[in-house]
Design a protein around this motif. Structure first.
Motif, mmCIF file in Angstrom:
data_model
loop_
_atom_site.group_PDB
_atom_site.id
_atom_site.type_symbol
_atom_site.label_atom_id
_atom_site.label_comp_id
_atom_site.label_asym_id
_atom_site.label_seq_id
_atom_site.Cartn_x
_atom_site.Cartn_y
_atom_site.Cartn_z
ATOM 1 N N GLU A 116 31.623 13.977 35.475
ATOM 2 C CA GLU A 116 32.813 14.029 36.319
ATOM 3 C C GLU A 116 34.037 13.336 35.728
ATOM 4 O O GLU A 116 35.163 13.762 35.951
ATOM 5 C CB GLU A 116 32.510 13.435 37.690
ATOM 6 C CG GLU A 116 31.503 14.244 38.475
ATOM 7 C CD GLU A 116 31.121 13.590 39.773
ATOM 8 O OE1 GLU A 116 31.742 12.574 40.157
ATOM 9 O OE2 GLU A 116 30.184 14.099 40.412
ATOM 10 N N VAL A 152 35.836 17.811 31.621
ATOM 11 C CA VAL A 152 36.015 18.257 33.004
ATOM 12 C C VAL A 152 37.493 18.254 33.371
ATOM 13 O O VAL A 152 37.968 19.141 34.085
ATOM 14 C CB VAL A 152 35.164 17.391 33.965
ATOM 15 C CG1 VAL A 152 35.485 17.684 35.416
ATOM 16 C CG2 VAL A 152 33.680 17.634 33.688
ATOM 17 N N GLU A 153 38.264 17.314 32.850
ATOM 18 C CA GLU A 153 39.715 17.306 33.067
ATOM 19 C C GLU A 153 40.346 18.567 32.467
ATOM 20 O O GLU A 153 41.232 19.172 33.067
ATOM 21 C CB GLU A 153 40.336 16.058 32.428
ATOM 22 C CG GLU A 153 41.818 15.923 32.665
ATOM 23 C CD GLU A 153 42.394 14.666 32.034
ATOM 24 O OE1 GLU A 153 43.548 14.736 31.583
ATOM 25 O OE2 GLU A 153 41.696 13.642 31.990
ATOM 26 N N ARG A 200 40.098 21.583 34.738
ATOM 27 C CA ARG A 200 41.116 21.602 35.797
ATOM 28 C C ARG A 200 42.442 22.116 35.254
ATOM 29 O O ARG A 200 43.129 22.886 35.911
ATOM 30 C CB ARG A 200 41.284 20.209 36.403
ATOM 31 C CG ARG A 200 40.162 19.856 37.353
ATOM 32 C CD ARG A 200 40.415 18.540 38.079
ATOM 33 N NE ARG A 200 39.182 17.770 37.963
ATOM 34 C CZ ARG A 200 39.021 16.674 37.241
ATOM 35 N NH1 ARG A 200 40.020 16.156 36.592
ATOM 36 N NH2 ARG A 200 37.865 16.073 37.191
ATOM 37 N N ASP A 224 42.586 25.821 35.111
ATOM 38 C CA ASP A 224 42.466 26.467 36.423
ATOM 39 C C ASP A 224 41.046 26.843 36.837
ATOM 40 O O ASP A 224 40.810 27.904 37.418
ATOM 41 C CB ASP A 224 43.372 27.710 36.502
ATOM 42 C CG ASP A 224 44.839 27.351 36.385
ATOM 43 O OD1 ASP A 224 45.225 26.296 36.905
ATOM 44 O OD2 ASP A 224 45.589 28.122 35.759
ATOM 45 N N THR A 225 40.113 25.993 36.517
ATOM 46 C CA THR A 225 38.750 26.173 37.017
ATOM 47 C C THR A 225 38.169 24.791 37.285
ATOM 48 O O THR A 225 38.804 23.784 36.999
ATOM 49 C CB THR A 225 37.880 26.988 36.023
ATOM 50 O OG1 THR A 225 36.662 27.338 36.675
ATOM 51 C CG2 THR A 225 37.590 26.221 34.763
ATOM 52 N N THR A 226 37.002 24.756 37.856
ATOM 53 C CA THR A 226 36.371 23.472 38.130
ATOM 54 C C THR A 226 34.949 23.465 37.604
ATOM 55 O O THR A 226 34.318 24.515 37.458
ATOM 56 C CB THR A 226 36.330 23.166 39.648
ATOM 57 O OG1 THR A 226 35.453 24.110 40.284
ATOM 58 C CG2 THR A 226 37.716 23.208 40.274
#
Length: 190
Positions: A160, A165-166, A169, A172-174
């Motif tokens: 996380e 992971v940044e 974002r 445009d996805t997670t």
């Protein structure tokens, strides 16, 4: 542990190493694993990443746009640089001064690194190690007798507080959406 890795998963770990070296980084980080995973032409992990527009080129551009420099403690992100700027510390100016003193083109690239003495092996950062261990844990929880690219991707997505992971974002996805897609596709495939 690596004896349970499929050849494709071993290749991803090696490719992450090569990507970090090519990008003149000091460590292999989770974002290098993500880049290596996106560079594979087959398999569930590759399909999920490419299906979400996460191409190697886009990921590499996001890495370059996100990482301001790499310190001995890891990457300093552009967000970190902006936070420092807000309190009157101009990271770009500091880098220019360091470059002027050392003659290096970048504060993260030393003369020794340009000669390539680190080109053969870089250490894995704590987030990359956690991602790999999380991938192994995913395989154990699923009772899979092997570790695949999909397990490695799930491991990267579980971190996380990582730059990887940044980056998702920013693109445009997670991690949560990708995780759900990987698990659904793996379930269908079994």
């Amino acid at each position: 542990m690596f004896e349970r890795f499929l050849e494709s998963a071993r290749q991803i770990v090696e490719d992450a190493q090569a990507q970090a070296v090519r990008m003149e980084q000091r460590q292999v980080r989770a974002e290098h694993l993500l880049l290596a995973l996106a560079s594979v032409n087959q398999g569930i992990a590759a399909r999920v990443l490419s299906g979400n527009g996460l191409t190697p080129q886009k990921i590499e551009e996001a890495i370059s746009a996100t990482i301001a420099l790499e310190s001995g403690d890891g990457p300093v992100t552009r967000a970190d640089a902006e936070a420092l700027k807000a309190i009157g510390i101009d990271l770009d100016e500091i880098l220019r001064k360091v470059e002027g003193i050392t003659g290096a083109q970048s504060a993260g690239v030393t003369a020794g690194r340009r000669r390539g003495f680190l080109a053969k092996h870089l250490p894995f950062s704590p987030d990359a190690k956690r991602a790999i261990v999380a991938g192994v844990t995913e395989a154990k929880q699923r009772r899979d007798g092997y570790i695949s690219a999909e397990h490695l991707l799930l491991g990267v997505l579980s971190q996380e507080k990582s730059v990887a992971v940044e980056l998702l974002r920013l693109l445009d996805t997670t991690a949560e959406d990708l995780r759900a897609q990987v698990l659904t596709t793996m379930k269908r495939a079994s």
